[in-house]
Motif scaffolding. Structure first.
Motif, PDB file in Angstrom:
ATOM      1  N   ASP A 170      -3.960   2.344  -5.065  1.00 21.81           N
ATOM      2  CA  ASP A 170      -4.503   2.945  -3.848  1.00 21.81           C
ATOM      3  C   ASP A 170      -5.804   2.253  -3.442  1.00 21.81           C
ATOM      4  OD1 ASP A 170      -2.441   4.747  -3.567  1.00 21.81           O
ATOM      5  OD2 ASP A 170      -3.464   6.351  -4.646  1.00 21.81           O
ATOM      6  N   ASN A 171      -6.654   1.972  -4.441  1.00 20.83           N
ATOM      7  CA  ASN A 171      -7.906   1.282  -4.151  1.00 20.83           C
ATOM      8  C   ASN A 171      -7.647  -0.122  -3.624  1.00 20.83           C
ATOM      9  OD1 ASN A 171      -9.479   3.449  -4.953  1.00 20.83           O
ATOM     10  ND2 ASN A 171      -9.687   2.726  -7.059  1.00 20.83           N
ATOM     11  N   ALA A 172      -6.685  -0.815  -4.245  1.00 14.03           N
ATOM     12  CA  ALA A 172      -6.353  -2.173  -3.804  1.00 14.03           C
ATOM     13  C   ALA A 172      -5.813  -2.165  -2.386  1.00 14.03           C
ATOM     14  CB  ALA A 172      -5.346  -2.800  -4.759  1.00 14.03           C
ATOM     15  N   ASN A 173      -5.002  -1.165  -2.077  1.00 12.10           N
ATOM     16  CA  ASN A 173      -4.391  -1.076  -0.755  1.00 12.10           C
ATOM     17  C   ASN A 173      -5.424  -0.824   0.327  1.00 12.10           C
ATOM     18  OD1 ASN A 173      -1.929  -1.410   0.487  1.00 12.10           O
ATOM     19  ND2 ASN A 173      -1.401   0.754   0.465  1.00 12.10           N
ATOM     20  N   SER A 174      -6.423  -0.015   0.002  1.00 13.03           N
ATOM     21  CA  SER A 174      -7.433   0.323   1.003  1.00 13.03           C
ATOM     22  C   SER A 174      -8.483  -0.767   1.161  1.00 13.03           C
ATOM     23  CB  SER A 174      -8.120   1.642   0.639  1.00 13.03           C
ATOM     24  OG  SER A 174      -8.781   1.528  -0.620  1.00 13.03           O
ATOM     25  N   ASN A 175      -8.685  -1.563   0.092  1.00 12.96           N
ATOM     26  CA  ASN A 175      -9.751  -2.569   0.124  1.00 12.96           C
ATOM     27  C   ASN A 175      -9.282  -3.975   0.475  1.00 12.96           C
ATOM     28  OD1 ASN A 175     -11.663  -0.647  -0.637  1.00 12.96           O
ATOM     29  ND2 ASN A 175     -11.293  -0.989  -2.820  1.00 12.96           N
ATOM     30  N   SER A 250      -7.410 -10.092 -13.631  1.00 11.79           N
ATOM     31  CA  SER A 250      -7.689  -8.727 -14.050  1.00 11.79           C
ATOM     32  C   SER A 250      -6.709  -7.792 -13.362  1.00 11.79           C
ATOM     33  CB  SER A 250      -9.119  -8.339 -13.691  1.00 11.79           C
ATOM     34  OG  SER A 250      -9.263  -8.252 -12.273  1.00 11.79           O
ATOM     35  N   SER A 251      -6.577  -6.591 -13.880  1.00  9.12           N
ATOM     36  CA  SER A 251      -5.678  -5.613 -13.263  1.00  9.12           C
ATOM     37  C   SER A 251      -6.061  -5.356 -11.820  1.00  9.12           C
ATOM     38  CB  SER A 251      -5.709  -4.303 -14.061  1.00  9.12           C
ATOM     39  OG  SER A 251      -5.265  -4.503 -15.382  1.00  9.12           O
ATOM     40  N   GLU A 252      -7.363  -5.309 -11.564  1.00 11.93           N
ATOM     41  CA  GLU A 252      -7.843  -5.051 -10.209  1.00 11.93           C
ATOM     42  C   GLU A 252      -7.472  -6.195  -9.263  1.00 11.93           C
ATOM     43  OE1 GLU A 252      -9.946  -2.619 -13.073  1.00 11.93           O
ATOM     44  OE2 GLU A 252      -9.636  -4.797 -12.942  1.00 11.93           O
ATOM     45  N   GLU A 253      -7.659  -7.430  -9.723  1.00  8.07           N
ATOM     46  CA  GLU A 253      -7.349  -8.584  -8.880  1.00  8.07           C
ATOM     47  C   GLU A 253      -5.849  -8.711  -8.634  1.00  8.07           C
ATOM     48  OE1 GLU A 253      -9.375 -10.675  -7.192  1.00  8.07           O
ATOM     49  OE2 GLU A 253     -10.902  -9.222  -7.798  1.00  8.07           O
ATOM     50  N   TYR A 254      -5.056  -8.453  -9.671  1.00  6.01           N
ATOM     51  CA  TYR A 254      -3.607  -8.564  -9.490  1.00  6.01           C
ATOM     52  C   TYR A 254      -3.088  -7.472  -8.564  1.00  6.01           C
ATOM     53  CZ  TYR A 254       1.226  -9.687 -10.514  1.00  6.01           C
ATOM     54  OH  TYR A 254       2.549 -10.066 -10.398  1.00  6.01           O
ATOM     55  N   ALA A 255      -3.684  -6.282  -8.644  1.00  5.33           N
ATOM     56  CA  ALA A 255      -3.299  -5.206  -7.731  1.00  5.33           C
ATOM     57  C   ALA A 255      -3.562  -5.608  -6.286  1.00  5.33           C
ATOM     58  CB  ALA A 255      -4.057  -3.927  -8.074  1.00  5.33           C
ATOM     59  N   LYS A 256      -4.657  -6.334  -6.043  1.00  2.00           N
ATOM     60  CA  LYS A 256      -4.969  -6.813  -4.697  1.00  2.00           C
ATOM     61  C   LYS A 256      -3.911  -7.813  -4.223  1.00  2.00           C
ATOM     62  CE  LYS A 256      -9.989  -6.220  -5.061  1.00  2.00           C
ATOM     63  NZ  LYS A 256     -11.294  -6.920  -5.112  1.00  2.00           N
ATOM     64  N   VAL A 257      -3.437  -8.658  -5.156  1.00  2.00           N
ATOM     65  CA  VAL A 257      -2.376  -9.608  -4.802  1.00  2.00           C
ATOM     66  C   VAL A 257      -1.125  -8.851  -4.370  1.00  2.00           C
ATOM     67  CG1 VAL A 257      -0.800 -11.360  -5.706  1.00  2.00           C
ATOM     68  CG2 VAL A 257      -3.227 -11.454  -6.303  1.00  2.00           C
ATOM     69  N   GLY A 275       7.275  -3.301 -14.287  1.00  5.64           N
ATOM     70  CA  GLY A 275       5.924  -2.888 -13.933  1.00  5.64           C
ATOM     71  C   GLY A 275       5.539  -3.375 -12.550  1.00  5.64           C
ATOM     72  N   ASN A 276       5.835  -4.654 -12.266  1.00  6.22           N
ATOM     73  CA  ASN A 276       5.575  -5.227 -10.952  1.00  6.22           C
ATOM     74  C   ASN A 276       6.396  -4.538  -9.870  1.00  6.22           C
ATOM     75  OD1 ASN A 276       3.935  -8.048 -10.955  1.00  6.22           O
ATOM     76  ND2 ASN A 276       4.945  -7.745 -12.902  1.00  6.22           N
ATOM     77  N   ILE A 277       7.660  -4.328 -10.150  1.00  4.80           N
ATOM     78  CA  ILE A 277       8.562  -3.759  -9.150  1.00  4.80           C
ATOM     79  C   ILE A 277       8.150  -2.334  -8.780  1.00  4.80           C
ATOM     80  CG2 ILE A 277      10.939  -3.035  -8.716  1.00  4.80           C
ATOM     81  CD1 ILE A 277      11.801  -5.407 -10.526  1.00  4.80           C
ATOM     82  N   LEU A 278       7.834  -1.531  -9.785  1.00  2.28           N
ATOM     83  CA  LEU A 278       7.416  -0.153  -9.521  1.00  2.28           C
ATOM     84  C   LEU A 278       6.124  -0.113  -8.706  1.00  2.28           C
ATOM     85  CD1 LEU A 278       8.190   1.441 -12.998  1.00  2.28           C
ATOM     86  CD2 LEU A 278       9.434   1.829 -10.878  1.00  2.28           C
ATOM     87  N   ALA A 279       5.183  -0.991  -9.061  1.00  2.00           N
ATOM     88  CA  ALA A 279       3.916  -1.042  -8.324  1.00  2.00           C
ATOM     89  C   ALA A 279       4.156  -1.411  -6.864  1.00  2.00           C
ATOM     90  CB  ALA A 279       2.970  -2.041  -8.986  1.00  2.00           C
ATOM     91  N   LEU A 280       5.007  -2.384  -6.618  1.00  2.00           N
ATOM     92  CA  LEU A 280       5.300  -2.831  -5.252  1.00  2.00           C
ATOM     93  C   LEU A 280       5.992  -1.733  -4.442  1.00  2.00           C
ATOM     94  CD1 LEU A 280       6.412  -6.366  -6.314  1.00  2.00           C
ATOM     95  CD2 LEU A 280       4.629  -5.963  -4.597  1.00  2.00           C
ATOM     96  N   LEU A 281       6.899  -1.009  -5.085  1.00  2.00           N
ATOM     97  CA  LEU A 281       7.576   0.088  -4.397  1.00  2.00           C
ATOM     98  C   LEU A 281       6.597   1.208  -4.065  1.00  2.00           C
ATOM     99  CD1 LEU A 281      10.863   0.153  -6.484  1.00  2.00           C
ATOM    100  CD2 LEU A 281      10.671  -0.463  -4.072  1.00  2.00           C
ATOM    101  N   TYR A 282       5.674   1.476  -4.966  1.00  2.00           N
ATOM    102  CA  TYR A 282       4.651   2.485  -4.693  1.00  2.00           C
ATOM    103  C   TYR A 282       3.773   2.063  -3.514  1.00  2.00           C
ATOM    104  CZ  TYR A 282       0.613   5.532  -5.218  1.00  2.00           C
ATOM    105  OH  TYR A 282      -0.399   6.431  -4.980  1.00  2.00           O
ATOM    106  N   LEU A 283       3.539   0.769  -3.395  1.00  2.00           N
ATOM    107  CA  LEU A 283       2.747   0.242  -2.281  1.00  2.00           C
ATOM    108  C   LEU A 283       3.532   0.190  -0.971  1.00  2.00           C
ATOM    109  CD1 LEU A 283       0.951  -2.668  -4.173  1.00  2.00           C
ATOM    110  CD2 LEU A 283      -0.175  -0.682  -3.130  1.00  2.00           C
ATOM    111  N   GLY A 284       4.809   0.560  -1.025  1.00  2.00           N
ATOM    112  CA  GLY A 284       5.628   0.595   0.182  1.00  2.00           C
ATOM    113  C   GLY A 284       6.202  -0.746   0.586  1.00  2.00           C
ATOM    114  N   LYS A 285       6.230  -1.700  -0.342  1.00  2.00           N
ATOM    115  CA  LYS A 285       6.713  -3.042  -0.004  1.00  2.00           C
ATOM    116  C   LYS A 285       8.243  -3.119  -0.042  1.00  2.00           C
ATOM    117  CE  LYS A 285       2.397  -4.314  -0.003  1.00  2.00           C
ATOM    118  NZ  LYS A 285       1.672  -4.606   1.260  1.00  2.00           N
ATOM    119  N   LYS A 286       8.779  -4.057   0.707  1.00  2.00           N
ATOM    120  CA  LYS A 286      10.208  -4.350   0.637  1.00  2.00           C
ATOM    121  C   LYS A 286      10.459  -5.192  -0.612  1.00  2.00           C
ATOM    122  CE  LYS A 286      14.076  -6.259   3.324  1.00  2.00           C
ATOM    123  NZ  LYS A 286      14.492  -6.953   4.572  1.00  2.00           N
TER     124      LYS A 286
END
Length: 354
Positions: A170-175, A250-257, A275-286
């Motif tokens: 959520d932080n990565a998405n907003s920033n 870092s986890s923070e930098e990769y989340a921004k990617v 782990g990557n796939i779930l994170a991307l789906l949570y971010l609403g990505k295709k």
């Protein structure tokens, strides 16, 4: 008493999760790696595998296992682990194997095997057939184990805590500020391993007429020689539109990617990169994955919409960016509910006590 066998620093984090959410005195962890952050209830063997270095240490470990009501083995990679379990087969009926992926697929995806690999597989077959339970959140992996190893082990649906760090994403998405360079971003694969099938999917993506996208390709872990081949091939096809990630972030930098990409394409030939796939789906990505792996069936069962990578391989000019944002929102809601910490605690309680 529940005994957990820790084989990595990641599973040490799992031990902390257990201590925070279950009765600490009821769990004992056996550490079989050198760099464990020790907890009060971790009994460290001081060696990497079950082939403990002294008779005294071996007796100590076996005594803990013998008294345990249930034993939880986190992955099953090492031949030493397999041999130790087979020599103590009386323990197998109360043992649950937490399946990681490679400990199932690595053998079956290879066309040729060394004598050591063949020997390990024969011993592993004897162990798995006698196990009391198998834990994984992709039921198709469990079904494959039953097919290959003829086991009647009970299935436990569960996952490790924090497979998706919602707050971090959520932080990565907003920033994250997406640069308006005119180029959209495609995340390709998750690692420098051949099971990503980079060359096949890179060739397919290069045939798309619309060139207004760049490829971000994580290659920071895995086979470095393979990574170099992928990088060379990627530059040949896409030039400066190919951006390999070769350094650990870092986890923070990769989340921004992850938050910055428009679409993610995975061409794995097995369950991998969850782990990557779930994170991307949570971010609403295709997200694209292949429909012939167990992950695709898992998402379909849970009402999560993913797209078939084979469509990119088959169609010379598919529009990979066309996407209904409502699908992304629904995917996000399902991920947030299904992979919450409360749900994680509920599922591990079943593994431990049922």
């Amino acid at each position: 008493m529940i005994t957990g066998v820790l084989n990595s620093n990641y599973t040490t984090k799992f031990a902390k999760f257990v201590n925070q959410n279950f009765e600490k005195e009821a769990h004992v962890f056996i550490g079989i790696t050198k760099n464990l952050a020790l907890l009060d209830n971790v009994s460290k063997t001081g060696v990497k595998t079950f082939s403990v270095g002294s008779v005294r240490e071996a007796k100590k470990v076996f005594s803990i296992f013998r008294r345990a009501e249930k034993i939880v083995i986190h992955s099953l990679f090492s031949i030493s682990d397999v041999v130790w379990l087979l020599l103590n087969s009386r323990l197998l009926s109360k043992t649950v194997w937490v399946l990681w992926g490679g400990d199932l697929y690595n053998y079956w995806l290879q066309e040729k095997h060394s004598l050591k690999e063949l020997t390990k597989e024969k011993l592993k077959r004897l162990v798995i057939k006698q196990l009391g339970g198998i834990a994984t959140f992709v039921e198709g992996d469990y079904n494959l184990v039953r097919e290959k190893y003829k086991t009647e082990a009970r299935y436990f649906y569960t996952f490790y805590p924090n497979p998706v760090n919602f707050e971090l994403l959520d932080n990565a998405n907003s920033n994250t500020q997406i640069a308006h360079s005119g180029l959209r971003k495609v995340l390709l694969g998750n690692s420098a391993t051949w099971t990503n099938n980079h060359f096949e999917i890179l060739s397919a993506l290069s045939r798309i007429d619309d060139k207004s996208f760049k490829i971000i390709c994580p290659l920071s872990y895995g086979d470095s020689a393979y990574a170099e081949e992928v990088i060379k091939f990627g530059y040949e096809l896409f030039g400066d539109r190919f951006a390999p990630l070769t350094q650990f972030l870092s986890s923070e930098e990769y989340a921004k990617v992850l938050a910055s990409v428009d679409v993610a394409v995975f061409n794995h030939n097995r369950q991998q990169g969850l782990g990557n796939i779930l994170a991307l789906l949570y971010l609403g990505k295709k997200v694209y994955i292949r429909d012939d792996i167990t992950t695709f069936e898992f998402f379909d069962k849970h009402g999560i919409r993913v797209y078939n990578t084979k469509d990119i391989l088959k169609k010379p000019n598919v529009d990979i960016f066309e996407y209904n944002e409502e699908i992304g929102k629904r995917n996000r809601d399902v991920i947030a509910t299904e992979f919450s910490e409360e749900r994680c605690i509920e599922l591990w309680r079943k593994v431990f006590y049922e």
